[in-house]
Write a protein that holds these residues in place. Structure first.
Motif, PDB file in Angstrom:
ATOM      1  N   PHE A 188       2.770  -6.139  15.138  1.00 34.07           N
ATOM      2  CA  PHE A 188       3.607  -5.561  14.082  1.00 34.07           C
ATOM      3  C   PHE A 188       5.074  -5.607  14.485  1.00 34.07           C
ATOM      4  O   PHE A 188       5.423  -5.729  15.671  1.00 34.07           O
ATOM      5  CB  PHE A 188       3.175  -4.118  13.794  1.00 34.07           C
ATOM      6  N   SER A 189       5.939  -5.470  13.469  1.00 33.16           N
ATOM      7  CA  SER A 189       7.379  -5.575  13.701  1.00 33.16           C
ATOM      8  C   SER A 189       7.929  -4.408  14.509  1.00 33.16           C
ATOM      9  O   SER A 189       9.024  -4.505  15.060  1.00 33.16           O
ATOM     10  CB  SER A 189       8.124  -5.665  12.361  1.00 33.16           C
ATOM     11  N   ASP A 190       7.220  -3.286  14.586  1.00 32.24           N
ATOM     12  CA  ASP A 190       7.677  -2.147  15.394  1.00 32.24           C
ATOM     13  C   ASP A 190       7.162  -2.225  16.826  1.00 32.24           C
ATOM     14  O   ASP A 190       7.063  -1.205  17.518  1.00 32.24           O
ATOM     15  CB  ASP A 190       7.249  -0.836  14.752  1.00 32.24           C
ATOM     16  N   GLU A 225       4.317  -3.916   3.071  1.00 35.66           N
ATOM     17  CA  GLU A 225       5.201  -3.082   2.247  1.00 35.66           C
ATOM     18  C   GLU A 225       4.554  -1.736   1.981  1.00 35.66           C
ATOM     19  O   GLU A 225       3.414  -1.661   1.494  1.00 35.66           O
ATOM     20  CB  GLU A 225       5.501  -3.784   0.926  1.00 35.66           C
ATOM     21  N   MET A 226       5.297  -0.697   2.304  1.00 30.76           N
ATOM     22  CA  MET A 226       4.816   0.666   2.099  1.00 30.76           C
ATOM     23  C   MET A 226       5.558   1.295   0.916  1.00 30.76           C
ATOM     24  O   MET A 226       6.801   1.255   0.847  1.00 30.76           O
ATOM     25  CB  MET A 226       5.037   1.524   3.347  1.00 30.76           C
ATOM     26  N   ILE A 227       4.824   1.853  -0.015  1.00 32.11           N
ATOM     27  CA  ILE A 227       5.405   2.536  -1.168  1.00 32.11           C
ATOM     28  C   ILE A 227       5.423   4.032  -0.867  1.00 32.11           C
ATOM     29  O   ILE A 227       4.381   4.654  -0.686  1.00 32.11           O
ATOM     30  CB  ILE A 227       4.608   2.246  -2.448  1.00 32.11           C
ATOM     31  N   LYS A 228       6.617   4.599  -0.817  1.00 26.88           N
ATOM     32  CA  LYS A 228       6.755   6.016  -0.489  1.00 26.88           C
ATOM     33  C   LYS A 228       6.434   6.889  -1.696  1.00 26.88           C
ATOM     34  O   LYS A 228       6.638   6.488  -2.848  1.00 26.88           O
ATOM     35  CB  LYS A 228       8.183   6.310  -0.003  1.00 26.88           C
ATOM     36  N   GLY A 263     -10.778  -4.295  12.686  1.00 25.51           N
ATOM     37  CA  GLY A 263      -9.889  -3.261  13.221  1.00 25.51           C
ATOM     38  C   GLY A 263      -9.182  -2.554  12.067  1.00 25.51           C
ATOM     39  O   GLY A 263      -9.082  -3.093  10.954  1.00 25.51           O
ATOM     40  N   GLU A 264      -8.703  -1.357  12.319  1.00 25.31           N
ATOM     41  CA  GLU A 264      -8.013  -0.600  11.270  1.00 25.31           C
ATOM     42  C   GLU A 264      -6.812   0.135  11.856  1.00 25.31           C
ATOM     43  O   GLU A 264      -6.759   0.419  13.059  1.00 25.31           O
ATOM     44  CB  GLU A 264      -8.955   0.381  10.575  1.00 25.31           C
ATOM     45  N   LYS A 265      -5.878   0.457  10.969  1.00 20.46           N
ATOM     46  CA  LYS A 265      -4.636   1.093  11.412  1.00 20.46           C
ATOM     47  C   LYS A 265      -4.051   1.878  10.242  1.00 20.46           C
ATOM     48  O   LYS A 265      -4.090   1.436   9.092  1.00 20.46           O
ATOM     49  CB  LYS A 265      -3.620   0.045  11.890  1.00 20.46           C
ATOM     50  N   SER A 266      -3.507   3.060  10.535  1.00 24.77           N
ATOM     51  CA  SER A 266      -2.778   3.855   9.543  1.00 24.77           C
ATOM     52  C   SER A 266      -1.298   3.475   9.621  1.00 24.77           C
ATOM     53  O   SER A 266      -0.652   3.672  10.647  1.00 24.77           O
ATOM     54  CB  SER A 266      -2.962   5.354   9.815  1.00 24.77           C
ATOM     55  N   VAL A 267      -0.796   2.929   8.541  1.00 21.04           N
ATOM     56  CA  VAL A 267       0.562   2.394   8.508  1.00 21.04           C
ATOM     57  C   VAL A 267       1.480   3.426   7.868  1.00 21.04           C
ATOM     58  O   VAL A 267       1.220   3.917   6.766  1.00 21.04           O
ATOM     59  CB  VAL A 267       0.612   1.065   7.729  1.00 21.04           C
ATOM     60  N   GLN A 268       2.570   3.769   8.564  1.00 21.53           N
ATOM     61  CA  GLN A 268       3.521   4.771   8.082  1.00 21.53           C
ATOM     62  C   GLN A 268       4.864   4.173   7.679  1.00 21.53           C
ATOM     63  O   GLN A 268       5.642   4.834   7.005  1.00 21.53           O
ATOM     64  CB  GLN A 268       3.756   5.834   9.172  1.00 21.53           C
ATOM     65  N   ALA A 328       0.843  -1.196   0.000  1.00 21.42           N
ATOM     66  CA  ALA A 328       0.000   0.000   0.000  1.00 21.42           C
ATOM     67  C   ALA A 328       0.871   1.236   0.000  1.00 21.42           C
ATOM     68  O   ALA A 328       2.080   1.186   0.265  1.00 21.42           O
ATOM     69  CB  ALA A 328      -0.929   0.002   1.216  1.00 21.42           C
ATOM     70  N   ALA A 329       0.239   2.353  -0.306  1.00 24.74           N
ATOM     71  CA  ALA A 329       0.944   3.635  -0.275  1.00 24.74           C
ATOM     72  C   ALA A 329       1.209   4.048   1.166  1.00 24.74           C
ATOM     73  O   ALA A 329       0.461   3.691   2.096  1.00 24.74           O
ATOM     74  CB  ALA A 329       0.124   4.707  -0.986  1.00 24.74           C
ATOM     75  N   GLU A 330       2.285   4.790   1.352  1.00 29.36           N
ATOM     76  CA  GLU A 330       2.640   5.255   2.690  1.00 29.36           C
ATOM     77  C   GLU A 330       1.541   6.158   3.239  1.00 29.36           C
ATOM     78  O   GLU A 330       1.086   7.082   2.571  1.00 29.36           O
ATOM     79  CB  GLU A 330       3.964   6.012   2.640  1.00 29.36           C
ATOM     80  N   GLY A 331       1.116   5.858   4.463  1.00 28.77           N
ATOM     81  CA  GLY A 331       0.039   6.623   5.086  1.00 28.77           C
ATOM     82  C   GLY A 331      -1.341   6.073   4.822  1.00 28.77           C
ATOM     83  O   GLY A 331      -2.334   6.698   5.223  1.00 28.77           O
ATOM     84  N   ALA A 332      -1.440   4.927   4.170  1.00 26.52           N
ATOM     85  CA  ALA A 332      -2.747   4.344   3.887  1.00 26.52           C
ATOM     86  C   ALA A 332      -3.386   3.794   5.167  1.00 26.52           C
ATOM     87  O   ALA A 332      -2.694   3.360   6.095  1.00 26.52           O
ATOM     88  CB  ALA A 332      -2.615   3.237   2.850  1.00 26.52           C
ATOM     89  N   VAL A 333      -4.708   3.822   5.203  1.00 29.44           N
ATOM     90  CA  VAL A 333      -5.475   3.263   6.327  1.00 29.44           C
ATOM     91  C   VAL A 333      -5.944   1.869   5.926  1.00 29.44           C
ATOM     92  O   VAL A 333      -6.666   1.700   4.938  1.00 29.44           O
ATOM     93  CB  VAL A 333      -6.669   4.162   6.681  1.00 29.44           C
TER      94      VAL A 333
END
Length: 711
Positions: free
Chosen positions: A224-226, A269-272, A244-249, A201-206
């Protein structure tokens, strides 16, 4: 009529072979076209059939070579089969209409009808079509192997495409699941739904997860890994549907924890969002508008972004005056294009009228391109300089008064030609045409003499014949030497030029020669206009030649003649016996240390500014470093205001915002960083011993031997 059937058979055969060659060429074009579509847009290879049919129909409609008639067969047989004696047309005539001579010729043709088997006019076309098909197959294979589809897919297709990965190991208690990805608004991507735990997904996607279990469970969470944990909440009383939902950065991996069970690791995977790309085609980094040229500049560029462009503008700064009286005015120039569609690519062009910005001769324009994408990311291009040549400065005698830059007389005579040309234009209404043309021609002769004088510095010959003629008299004198009779070299020498290479007979380096050639070119153009009685058109070339000459006047001389000097005799008993322990050079050490401190402070300030993008607080030591870098930037802005003024303003604004504990603008940070990065040119090399060749040099061995002899 057996003979007529042979003609009809040849017509049908040749027509079929022509159509076959067209079909092979159409198939070759279709194969290459569909292969490219497959690699670029993932089209199936089954599209080769309709593409081949469409190309074949189009070629049949355009090309008429396949439409062969019996008359065409007769013409070919007459031209290529001598046995028919150009009378094969008798085969198509009715027997009753033939006279006696034609009947006799027809009987002869019937006996030679077997020669029609040797006629193959279409075989060459068929072979060429087969070769084209084989080449197209080889080309298609190379395209398929070398060009991968992933290198041409857009960012949006990467997000919308569901990866066909290997079967996942899902916890047995999970009956079904749905993952929805809501991309940020700047991506313009619609809501995505997938049934795959691996997420791209794109960076900052919910991202929202909805799981349905086969049996009631106590709790479900995502690890999550963090080290963050997302607790899913039940949507029904039976505890079988959870969401449940989460905004991934940031990217990493995660696991599904169902009561005490843990799933496999799933990719996150986040696409910047990539920064804007600006490609400027014009203007050049440094442009000088000479006298007589249109005072305008054209800005042409291409802007590209992965999601969309919000705005592109030209930021221009006009610097006028000199010294302490320099003034600056800033302008924001908009393009005529509309950016409301937020396209990914824009090709922009803008013509800037320099007088409309208040520019006069001697002023300079500093401009750069500023672009903003849909995510409010700002990108700036390099700085481009456009200056208008100041004719008043060119005509000044400052370089003549200064004894250091004093040059021979012919270095200053171009100025006199300009003065006389302008005076001739002023006197034109009061002069007769013949007198005007005569004076213009005289100025052309003066320009020629000046050009010949400058040609001496490039090794051009016959400088001594200035004012006489340009012919080579030594080649016009014929000798009558009987010893050279039959000598080809002596004959050639009377009519051919045989000289040394002119450019090798100079003392100048390549760059100086290049500028001198440019001076001669402008003088040639000025002489052309003056000799054709067009002094007004000659003025721009004269001014440009003068400007190039003044540039040469300010350069250092590259050749200094050797002079003989007499040195006093040295006393061998006192030579090399002095004490050097107290001989130091503090000024050089201080300068090197001070320059190193400036570079270090600027580098640290860049690091602090990068930190301020995410955190607005700084400690006292960091604030002191920022003030130190501010003083360095003030010195740079005083030396080059057009280059560092905006950066200094942004830097001061950052310091004020820090002291007042306000939010720091990202635009100011980017501008200040740009100025600091320009200040950090290639660092000067640190003092170090001079590199020597293998072993000790001759001078070092000499001093070592002296030291050995000392007590």
């Amino acid at each position: 009529m057996r003979e007529v059937s042979v003609i009809s058979f040849l017509q049908k055969k040749w027509k079929a072979l022509n159509l076959l060659s067209l079909a092979l060429i159409a198939l070759a074009l279709a194969v290459i076209f569909v292969t490219c579509l497959h690699q670029f847009f993932q089209y199936s290879f089954i599209w080769i059939i309709p593409a081949w049919f469409a190309v074949f129909i189009l070629m049949m409609a355009v090309l008429r070579s396949w439409r062969i008639k019996q008359r065409d067969v007769i013409i070919y047989l007459n031209r290529h089969i001598p046995q028919f004696e150009e009378s094969s047309g008798l085969l198509l005539k009715p027997a009753a209409s033939l006279n006696l001579l034609e009947q006799m010729q027809l009987n002869k043709l019937k006996s030679n009808i077997v020669y029609t088997a040797t006629a193959h006019p279409v075989n060459r076309k068929l072979k060429a079509a087969t070769i084209v098909l084989l080449l197209s197959l080889i080309t298609s294979i190379l395209i398929y192997l070398l060009l991968t589809p992933s290198s041409f897919q857009s960012q949006e297709n990467n997000l919308q495409r569901t990866a066909l990965s290997q079967p996942q190991k899902v916890l047995p208690a999970i009956g079904s699941f749905t993952i929805k990805i809501k991309s940020p608004a700047y991506t313009n991507i619609q809501l995505q739904t997938q049934h795959d735990f691996n997420i791209t997904a794109a960076e900052g996607a919910v991202i929202s997860w909805q799981l349905e279990t086969n049996k009631p469970v106590q709790h479900i969470s995502l690890k999550f890994s963090d080290t963050t944990l997302l607790q899913l909440r039940p949507l029904n009383s039976g505890h079988t549907i959870w969401s449940g939902e989460k905004s991934v950065q940031q990217q990493g991996f995660y696991q599904v924890q169902l009561d005490s069970s843990l799933s496999d690791l799933y990719k996150l995977e986040m696409i910047k969002d990539q920064p804007l790309s600006i490609t400027v085609q014009s203007p050049k980094p440094s442009t000088v508008i000479d006298f007589g040229e249109p005072q305008r500049t054209s800005v042409s560029l291409t802007a590209t972004d992965d999601y969309g462009i919000n705005d592109v503008s030209i930021m221009a700064t006009v610097a006028s005056g000199s010294g302490e009286a320099v003034k600056f005015s800033e302008h924001a120039i908009k393009f005529a294009n509309s950016f409301s569609d937020h396209n990914k690519n824009y090709s922009l062009k803008k013509t800037i009228d320099l007088p409309s910005l208040g520019m006069k001769p001697g002023d300079e324009l500093y401009l750069y391109i500023q672009a903003i994408d849909n995510n409010k990311q700002q990108t700036q291009s390099d700085t481009y300089i456009i200056s208008i040549a100041d004719t008043a400065e060119l005509m000044s005698f400052d370089g003549v008064i200064n004894g250091i830059n004093l040059k021979p007389e012919y270095f200053r005579s171009q100025r006199q030609i300009i003065i006389e040309t302008e005076q001739l234009l002023k006197d034109k209404p009061a002069l007769m045409p013949d007198a005007f043309n005569s004076k213009s021609n005289d100025l052309g002769i003066d320009q020629k003499l000046l050009r010949l004088r400058y040609g001496k510095f490039l090794g051009e010959e016959f400088e001594a014949n200035i004012g006489e003629h340009d012919d080579h008299d030594e080649h016009q004198e014929l000798t009558d030497n009987s010893n050279d009779f039959g000598n080809a070299e002596a004959v050639i020498d009377q009519f051919a030029h045989k000289h040394d290479i002119a450019e090798d007979a100079t003392f100048f380096d390549a760059e100086t020669k290049k500028q001198l050639k440019a001076v001669l070119t402008e003088m040639w153009n000025a002489e052309l206009q003056l000799r054709t009685f067009k002094p007004a058109k000659a003025l721009p070339f004269e001014y440009k030649a003068l400007r190039l000459l003044k540039d040469l006047q300010q350069q250092s001389r590259v050749y200094v003649a050797k002079t003989n000097i007499k040195t006093p005799p040295l006393k061998s008993e006192t030579r090399l016996t002095g004490e050097l322990d107290k001989v130091i050079s503090p000024s050089t050490q201080n300068n090197t240390q001070q320059k190193g401190m400036h570079i270090t402070d600027a580098q640290k300030a860049l690091s602090i500014l990068e930190h301020l993008k995410t955190n607005n607080t700084v400690n006292n030591d960091e604030l002191a470093l920022l003030f130190s870098a501010s003083r360095i930037m003030q010195q740079q802005a005083a030396a080059a205001p057009g280059k560092y003024l905006q950066a200094l303003q942004s830097y001061q604004s950052i310091l004020n915002q820090i002291q007042q504990q306000q939010h720091i603008s990202l635009k100011d940070i980017n501008a200040a960083q740009h100025g600091l990065q320009q200040m950090l040119a290639q660092p000067s090399p640190k003092p170090s011993p001079a590199a020597t060749l293998n072993g000790n040099s001759l001078s070092q061995q000499y001093f070592l031997n002296l030291n050995k002899d000392r007590p």
